[in-house]
Design a protein around this motif. Sequence first.
Motif, PDB file in Angstrom:
ATOM      1  N   LEU A  55       0.839  -1.205   0.000  1.00  0.00           N
ATOM      2  CA  LEU A  55       0.000   0.000   0.000  1.00  0.00           C
ATOM      3  C   LEU A  55       0.872   1.252   0.000  1.00  0.00           C
ATOM      4  CD1 LEU A  55      -2.722  -1.192   2.535  1.00  0.00           C
ATOM      5  CD2 LEU A  55      -3.065  -0.760   0.088  1.00  0.00           C
ATOM      6  N   ALA A  56       1.917   1.255   0.833  1.00  0.00           N
ATOM      7  CA  ALA A  56       2.793   2.439   0.939  1.00  0.00           C
ATOM      8  C   ALA A  56       3.486   2.699  -0.390  1.00  0.00           C
ATOM      9  CB  ALA A  56       3.811   2.233   2.049  1.00  0.00           C
ATOM     10  N   ALA A  57       3.819   1.613  -1.112  1.00  0.00           N
ATOM     11  CA  ALA A  57       4.538   1.758  -2.381  1.00  0.00           C
ATOM     12  C   ALA A  57       3.576   1.929  -3.559  1.00  0.00           C
ATOM     13  CB  ALA A  57       5.424   0.529  -2.611  1.00  0.00           C
ATOM     14  N   GLY A  58       2.284   1.694  -3.343  1.00  0.00           N
ATOM     15  CA  GLY A  58       1.320   1.727  -4.445  1.00  0.00           C
ATOM     16  C   GLY A  58       1.625   0.644  -5.462  1.00  0.00           C
ATOM     17  N   ASP A  59       2.031  -0.536  -4.955  1.00  0.00           N
ATOM     18  CA  ASP A  59       2.503  -1.627  -5.823  1.00  0.00           C
ATOM     19  C   ASP A  59       1.398  -2.670  -6.006  1.00  0.00           C
ATOM     20  OD1 ASP A  59       3.635  -3.936  -6.855  1.00  0.00           O
ATOM     21  OD2 ASP A  59       5.507  -3.724  -5.728  1.00  0.00           O
ATOM     22  N   PRO A  60       0.705  -2.665  -7.154  1.00  0.00           N
ATOM     23  CA  PRO A  60      -0.429  -3.592  -7.312  1.00  0.00           C
ATOM     24  C   PRO A  60      -0.007  -5.060  -7.356  1.00  0.00           C
ATOM     25  CG  PRO A  60      -0.077  -2.332  -9.345  1.00  0.00           C
ATOM     26  CD  PRO A  60       0.869  -1.783  -8.320  1.00  0.00           C
ATOM     27  N   VAL A  61       1.205  -5.335  -7.855  1.00  0.00           N
ATOM     28  CA  VAL A  61       1.634  -6.742  -7.923  1.00  0.00           C
ATOM     29  C   VAL A  61       1.814  -7.290  -6.510  1.00  0.00           C
ATOM     30  CG1 VAL A  61       3.463  -8.318  -8.697  1.00  0.00           C
ATOM     31  CG2 VAL A  61       2.695  -6.462 -10.200  1.00  0.00           C
ATOM     32  N   LEU A  62       2.477  -6.498  -5.655  1.00  0.00           N
ATOM     33  CA  LEU A  62       2.675  -6.917  -4.261  1.00  0.00           C
ATOM     34  C   LEU A  62       1.334  -6.969  -3.519  1.00  0.00           C
ATOM     35  CD1 LEU A  62       4.955  -7.728  -2.345  1.00  0.00           C
ATOM     36  CD2 LEU A  62       5.152  -5.336  -1.630  1.00  0.00           C
ATOM     37  N   LEU A  63       0.458  -6.019  -3.827  1.00  0.00           N
ATOM     38  CA  LEU A  63      -0.866  -6.027  -3.173  1.00  0.00           C
ATOM     39  C   LEU A  63      -1.625  -7.296  -3.569  1.00  0.00           C
ATOM     40  CD1 LEU A  63      -3.022  -4.741  -1.416  1.00  0.00           C
ATOM     41  CD2 LEU A  63      -3.827  -3.457  -3.399  1.00  0.00           C
ATOM     42  N   GLY A  64      -1.522  -7.663  -4.850  1.00  0.00           N
ATOM     43  CA  GLY A  64      -2.232  -8.852  -5.346  1.00  0.00           C
ATOM     44  C   GLY A  64      -1.862 -10.100  -4.573  1.00  0.00           C
ATOM     45  N   ILE A  65      -0.552 -10.252  -4.262  1.00  0.00           N
ATOM     46  CA  ILE A  65      -0.148 -11.474  -3.544  1.00  0.00           C
ATOM     47  C   ILE A  65      -0.312 -11.327  -2.023  1.00  0.00           C
ATOM     48  CG2 ILE A  65       1.374 -12.418  -5.338  1.00  0.00           C
ATOM     49  CD1 ILE A  65       3.743 -11.249  -3.847  1.00  0.00           C
ATOM     50  N   SER A  66      -0.636 -10.120  -1.572  1.00  0.00           N
ATOM     51  CA  SER A  66      -0.829  -9.901  -0.123  1.00  0.00           C
ATOM     52  C   SER A  66      -2.269 -10.105   0.314  1.00  0.00           C
ATOM     53  CB  SER A  66      -0.436  -8.469   0.263  1.00  0.00           C
ATOM     54  OG  SER A  66       0.873  -8.189  -0.130  1.00  0.00           O
ATOM     55  N   LEU A  67      -3.206 -10.158  -0.638  1.00  0.00           N
ATOM     56  CA  LEU A  67      -4.629 -10.241  -0.267  1.00  0.00           C
ATOM     57  C   LEU A  67      -4.886 -11.518   0.533  1.00  0.00           C
ATOM     58  CD1 LEU A  67      -6.210  -9.230  -3.714  1.00  0.00           C
ATOM     59  CD2 LEU A  67      -5.931  -7.762  -1.681  1.00  0.00           C
ATOM     60  N   HIS A  68      -5.638 -11.389   1.620  1.00  0.00           N
ATOM     61  CA  HIS A  68      -5.913 -12.570   2.441  1.00  0.00           C
ATOM     62  C   HIS A  68      -7.256 -12.420   3.159  1.00  0.00           C
ATOM     63  CE1 HIS A  68      -5.325 -16.021   5.025  1.00  0.00           C
ATOM     64  NE2 HIS A  68      -5.780 -15.260   6.012  1.00  0.00           N
ATOM     65  N   ASN A  69      -8.032 -13.489   3.167  1.00  0.00           N
ATOM     66  CA  ASN A  69      -9.326 -13.458   3.848  1.00  0.00           C
ATOM     67  C   ASN A  69      -9.583 -14.785   4.556  1.00  0.00           C
ATOM     68  OD1 ASN A  69     -11.936 -13.251   4.699  1.00  0.00           O
ATOM     69  ND2 ASN A  69     -12.831 -12.862   2.680  1.00  0.00           N
ATOM     70  N   ASP A  70      -9.588 -14.751   5.882  1.00  0.00           N
ATOM     71  CA  ASP A  70      -9.846 -15.969   6.666  1.00  0.00           C
ATOM     72  C   ASP A  70     -11.272 -16.477   6.491  1.00  0.00           C
ATOM     73  OD1 ASP A  70      -7.383 -16.438   7.803  1.00  0.00           O
ATOM     74  OD2 ASP A  70      -7.833 -15.408   9.693  1.00  0.00           O
ATOM     75  N   LEU A  71     -12.194 -15.632   6.002  1.00  0.00           N
ATOM     76  CA  LEU A  71     -13.579 -16.091   5.817  1.00  0.00           C
ATOM     77  C   LEU A  71     -13.793 -16.759   4.454  1.00  0.00           C
ATOM     78  CD1 LEU A  71     -15.731 -13.174   7.334  1.00  0.00           C
ATOM     79  CD2 LEU A  71     -15.149 -15.376   8.386  1.00  0.00           C
ATOM     80  N   GLN A  72     -12.725 -16.756   3.631  1.00  0.00           N
ATOM     81  CA  GLN A  72     -12.894 -17.264   2.260  1.00  0.00           C
ATOM     82  C   GLN A  72     -13.283 -18.750   2.246  1.00  0.00           C
ATOM     83  OE1 GLN A  72     -10.587 -15.467  -0.728  1.00  0.00           O
ATOM     84  NE2 GLN A  72      -9.947 -17.394  -1.632  1.00  0.00           N
ATOM     85  N   ALA A  73     -12.602 -19.544   3.085  1.00  0.00           N
ATOM     86  CA  ALA A  73     -12.899 -20.986   3.109  1.00  0.00           C
ATOM     87  C   ALA A  73     -14.353 -21.208   3.534  1.00  0.00           C
ATOM     88  CB  ALA A  73     -11.949 -21.700   4.056  1.00  0.00           C
ATOM     89  N   ALA A  74     -14.804 -20.421   4.524  1.00  0.00           N
ATOM     90  CA  ALA A  74     -16.169 -20.591   5.024  1.00  0.00           C
ATOM     91  C   ALA A  74     -17.190 -20.177   3.963  1.00  0.00           C
ATOM     92  CB  ALA A  74     -16.356 -19.758   6.292  1.00  0.00           C
ATOM     93  N   ALA A  75     -16.947 -19.034   3.309  1.00  0.00           N
ATOM     94  CA  ALA A  75     -17.872 -18.576   2.260  1.00  0.00           C
ATOM     95  C   ALA A  75     -17.910 -19.601   1.121  1.00  0.00           C
ATOM     96  CB  ALA A  75     -17.448 -17.202   1.745  1.00  0.00           C
ATOM     97  N   SER A  76     -16.743 -20.153   0.761  1.00  0.00           N
ATOM     98  CA  SER A  76     -16.677 -21.125  -0.338  1.00  0.00           C
ATOM     99  C   SER A  76     -17.325 -22.446   0.059  1.00  0.00           C
ATOM    100  CB  SER A  76     -15.226 -21.385  -0.754  1.00  0.00           C
ATOM    101  OG  SER A  76     -14.598 -20.181  -1.092  1.00  0.00           O
ATOM    102  N   SER A  77     -17.265 -22.770   1.348  1.00  0.00           N
ATOM    103  CA  SER A  77     -17.902 -23.995   1.810  1.00  0.00           C
ATOM    104  C   SER A  77     -19.425 -23.867   1.686  1.00  0.00           C
ATOM    105  CB  SER A  77     -17.470 -24.241   3.261  1.00  0.00           C
ATOM    106  OG  SER A  77     -18.317 -25.140   3.897  1.00  0.00           O
ATOM    107  N   LEU A  78     -19.951 -22.663   2.007  1.00  0.00           N
ATOM    108  CA  LEU A  78     -21.400 -22.441   1.893  1.00  0.00           C
ATOM    109  C   LEU A  78     -21.826 -22.213   0.445  1.00  0.00           C
ATOM    110  CD1 LEU A  78     -21.942 -20.045   4.956  1.00  0.00           C
ATOM    111  CD2 LEU A  78     -22.452 -22.489   4.831  1.00  0.00           C
ATOM    112  N   ARG A  79     -20.900 -21.751  -0.391  1.00  0.00           N
ATOM    113  CA  ARG A  79     -21.210 -21.433  -1.797  1.00  0.00           C
ATOM    114  C   ARG A  79     -20.052 -21.972  -2.660  1.00  0.00           C
ATOM    115  NH1 ARG A  79     -24.253 -17.085  -3.879  1.00  0.00           N
ATOM    116  NH2 ARG A  79     -25.434 -17.165  -1.946  1.00  0.00           N
ATOM    117  N   PRO A  80     -20.051 -23.312  -2.920  1.00  0.00           N
ATOM    118  CA  PRO A  80     -18.909 -23.943  -3.583  1.00  0.00           C
ATOM    119  C   PRO A  80     -18.548 -23.318  -4.943  1.00  0.00           C
ATOM    120  CG  PRO A  80     -20.358 -25.608  -2.657  1.00  0.00           C
ATOM    121  CD  PRO A  80     -21.069 -24.293  -2.508  1.00  0.00           C
ATOM    122  N   SER A  81     -19.517 -22.694  -5.622  1.00  0.00           N
ATOM    123  CA  SER A  81     -19.224 -22.123  -6.947  1.00  0.00           C
ATOM    124  C   SER A  81     -18.205 -20.982  -6.866  1.00  0.00           C
ATOM    125  CB  SER A  81     -20.521 -21.612  -7.591  1.00  0.00           C
ATOM    126  OG  SER A  81     -21.138 -20.676  -6.734  1.00  0.00           O
TER     127      SER A  81
END
Length: 298
Positions: free
Chosen positions: A207-233
């Motif tokens: 974020l400080a560098a405004g670097d989209p490539v680094l931001l892309g690999i930094s994205l993380h969501n602990d709720l993703q597995a749960a949301a995907s479990s309820l909505r497998p698509s």
Amino acid sequence: MTVRVPAKVNLQLSVGQARPDGFHELVTVFQAVNLCDEIVVRPNPGGGIALTLSGDDAEGLPTDAANLAHQAAEALAAHVGVEPDVAIHVHKAIPVAGGMAGGSADAAGTLVACDALWRSGVPREELSALAADLGSDVPFPLQGGTAIGTGRGENLTSVLSRGTFSWVFALADGGLSTPAVYGECDRLREGRSVPDPYVSDMLMQALAAGDPVLLGISLHNDLQAAASSLRPSLGQVLAAGDDFGALGGIVSGSGPTCAFLARDEEHALDLAVALTSTGLCRTVRRAQGPVPGARITG
Ligand code: C5P
């Protein structure tokens, strides 16, 4: 009085243990994006709160005290000691129950609009405290920009962020219930120890560098597995974004909207067209962030 208020995407959503009050201790990083709902408030002398809605998915949303915008007007009126005689119209562009804090944004926008209409001049910290009582995600759209959220997500600290990031959001048919997704997260983690969440250094650097490539690999969501479990698509949607060259893809908040980071606006347009062609999502929206929080536009 007209107010525009932005949606949010969580760049990081790290979920700690469930607390005795049922909420989870969070470390999250919000970014406000220019997918905005519009709130118009007018005096409604002697008529109480009259709420109407229009726009995408507005049909079927409650117009009574079950709606957070209604609760926001009620709470501010009680706080400043006026009768809550106001007609509120919400024009929705933020997906409903989509993990982008649309209902919270409407509450935040209503607080700002009614404060201006009633000339109550409530200081920002007080508006923020009222917002936190309405919901964990309500303070952020007041502030906008990029911010770390701790506690339930309501304690905010601004984050230094350079430049503008280009996003594509894949909207799903139907929403997901936030409590149900947190509940599924607990179920999936049952019996495992849950570490205390902390802010990602790599994300702060991106974020400080405004670097989209680094931001892309930094994205993380602990709720993703749960949301995907309820909505497998959702797994297929995320895989499609990856195949089409998104710098990163993530379920937004508790989902089911998926957020994809593009290199720039041209790439976002290509990505939006490619995602639409898969038929895996109801529709796609492009947006940029960070943008300011709720603001009076008329
Ligand atoms: O604060 P809000 O009303 O938006 O929260 C909705 C629900 O989401 C809560 O009742 C709870 O089930 C879940 N939640 C949570 N931990 C948080 C925020 C929300 O468990 N930090």
